[in-house]
Design an enzyme around this catalytic site. Sequence first.
Site, PDB file in Angstrom:
ATOM      1  N   ASP A  55     -25.973  23.570 -34.652  1.00 21.59           N
ATOM      2  CA  ASP A  55     -24.646  23.302 -35.181  1.00 21.59           C
ATOM      3  C   ASP A  55     -24.008  24.631 -35.563  1.00 21.59           C
ATOM      4  O   ASP A  55     -24.683  25.658 -35.631  1.00 21.59           O
ATOM      5  CB  ASP A  55     -24.740  22.396 -36.417  1.00 21.59           C
ATOM      6  CG  ASP A  55     -23.479  21.581 -36.647  1.00 21.59           C
ATOM      7  OD1 ASP A  55     -23.523  20.362 -36.457  1.00 21.59           O
ATOM      8  OD2 ASP A  55     -22.444  22.181 -37.012  1.00 21.59           O
ATOM      9  N   ASP A  64     -22.562  27.475 -30.698  1.00 21.92           N
ATOM     10  CA  ASP A  64     -21.242  27.019 -30.292  1.00 21.92           C
ATOM     11  C   ASP A  64     -21.393  26.416 -28.903  1.00 21.92           C
ATOM     12  O   ASP A  64     -21.529  27.140 -27.913  1.00 21.92           O
ATOM     13  CB  ASP A  64     -20.263  28.192 -30.264  1.00 21.92           C
ATOM     14  CG  ASP A  64     -18.864  27.798 -29.798  1.00 21.92           C
ATOM     15  OD1 ASP A  64     -18.659  26.624 -29.419  1.00 21.92           O
ATOM     16  OD2 ASP A  64     -17.976  28.671 -29.789  1.00 21.92           O
ATOM     17  N   VAL A  65     -21.378  25.101 -28.815  1.00 19.67           N
ATOM     18  CA  VAL A  65     -21.689  24.438 -27.545  1.00 19.67           C
ATOM     19  C   VAL A  65     -20.630  24.681 -26.483  1.00 19.67           C
ATOM     20  O   VAL A  65     -20.874  24.418 -25.297  1.00 19.67           O
ATOM     21  CB  VAL A  65     -21.898  22.923 -27.730  1.00 19.67           C
ATOM     22  CG1 VAL A  65     -23.064  22.646 -28.655  1.00 19.67           C
ATOM     23  CG2 VAL A  65     -20.624  22.244 -28.222  1.00 19.67           C
ATOM     24  N   ASN A 116     -24.706  16.000 -28.519  1.00 23.69           N
ATOM     25  CA  ASN A 116     -23.949  15.145 -29.422  1.00 23.69           C
ATOM     26  C   ASN A 116     -22.733  15.823 -30.044  1.00 23.69           C
ATOM     27  O   ASN A 116     -21.839  15.142 -30.548  1.00 23.69           O
ATOM     28  CB  ASN A 116     -24.894  14.664 -30.536  1.00 23.69           C
ATOM     29  CG  ASN A 116     -24.167  14.074 -31.704  1.00 23.69           C
ATOM     30  OD1 ASN A 116     -23.657  12.947 -31.635  1.00 23.69           O
ATOM     31  ND2 ASN A 116     -24.074  14.829 -32.791  1.00 23.69           N
ATOM     32  N   TYR A 136      -8.581  12.605 -26.377  1.00 23.70           N
ATOM     33  CA  TYR A 136      -9.955  12.255 -26.771  1.00 23.70           C
ATOM     34  C   TYR A 136     -10.536  11.276 -25.755  1.00 23.70           C
ATOM     35  O   TYR A 136     -11.690  11.411 -25.333  1.00 23.70           O
ATOM     36  CB  TYR A 136      -9.947  11.645 -28.169  1.00 23.70           C
ATOM     37  CG  TYR A 136     -11.319  11.403 -28.753  1.00 23.70           C
ATOM     38  CD1 TYR A 136     -12.075  12.452 -29.246  1.00 23.70           C
ATOM     39  CD2 TYR A 136     -11.859  10.115 -28.816  1.00 23.70           C
ATOM     40  CE1 TYR A 136     -13.333  12.232 -29.805  1.00 23.70           C
ATOM     41  CE2 TYR A 136     -13.107   9.879 -29.368  1.00 23.70           C
ATOM     42  CZ  TYR A 136     -13.840  10.944 -29.863  1.00 23.70           C
ATOM     43  OH  TYR A 136     -15.091  10.727 -30.393  1.00 23.70           O
ATOM     44  N   LYS A 183     -13.927  11.865 -23.361  1.00 20.55           N
ATOM     45  CA  LYS A 183     -15.019  10.907 -23.485  1.00 20.55           C
ATOM     46  C   LYS A 183     -15.207  10.097 -22.188  1.00 20.55           C
ATOM     47  O   LYS A 183     -16.337   9.735 -21.842  1.00 20.55           O
ATOM     48  CB  LYS A 183     -14.783   9.987 -24.677  1.00 20.55           C
ATOM     49  CG  LYS A 183     -14.862  10.705 -26.023  1.00 20.55           C
ATOM     50  CD  LYS A 183     -16.214  11.392 -26.217  1.00 20.55           C
ATOM     51  CE  LYS A 183     -16.351  12.023 -27.582  1.00 20.55           C
ATOM     52  NZ  LYS A 183     -17.678  12.679 -27.763  1.00 20.55           N
TER      53      LYS A 183
END
Length: 264
Positions: A50, A71-72, A98, A164, A168
């Site tokens: 995270d 940092d994904v 996630n 969003y 998704k």
Amino acid sequence: MTSAGVLREAQTDGNALAGKVALVTGGASGLGRAMALALAHAGARVVVADLDARAGREVADLAGGTFRACDVSDLDANRALVGFAQEVYGGVDIALLNAGVATGCGVGDDFDPARYRRAMGANLDGVVYGTHAVLPALRARGGGAIVATSSLAGLAAVPLDPLYAANKHAVVGLARSLGPALAPDNVRFNAVCPGFAESRIIDPLRDMLSEQGMPVIPAELVADTVLRIITGDGTGECWFVQAGREPEPFRFRTVPGPARPAAA
């Protein structure tokens, strides 16, 4: 079995993932925190990733695991995360991709390119980069499991937050497509699609949800569903989690094929 019954059953099994090594991105709070603790309870060694180092370390301590800032939305950071897990635990068997953020803007007068890129970077790039980075490690172990967090917003139209919904929906498309594509490597790729679940993302919506009598899904129920996905044998599935319903793979309709020319 009811959702509550499944949750109780999963909580009593402390050996289902014994010896496995798991990564959890966005693991400092909300769904990621619940996932990290559920994995640890099932016997896995957990790397919590995270940007929130303080909260992330707290979760890692509770899980008996380790923390790594990540940092994904940065490909090299994902590679470094996987390398860290390999160095500390010798490999990776499970990746829960996630990490996610709210969009915070639309496509009209409120459009903000920086907010848009931040949301796409976390919610979509984080899944793509995370998958790319972890695949060699999973293959080295003879296979494994990847679960990406999507949303009910990835299964339905969301006029109030189309961006969003877009990222998704993309995660859902990846899960359905990478499931069969990665099967020859013995890597299962699935998605979990919760409704309004306990997390920071719903903070701006809490009053509205309360006024409408909409129950908030416990993060632990989402985490339990993820455990069911990991310990199952399905791939390319997108499991919905909705209040008062038994989580299960969403049943997509078959796309109509091309029409055949009429016989002469």
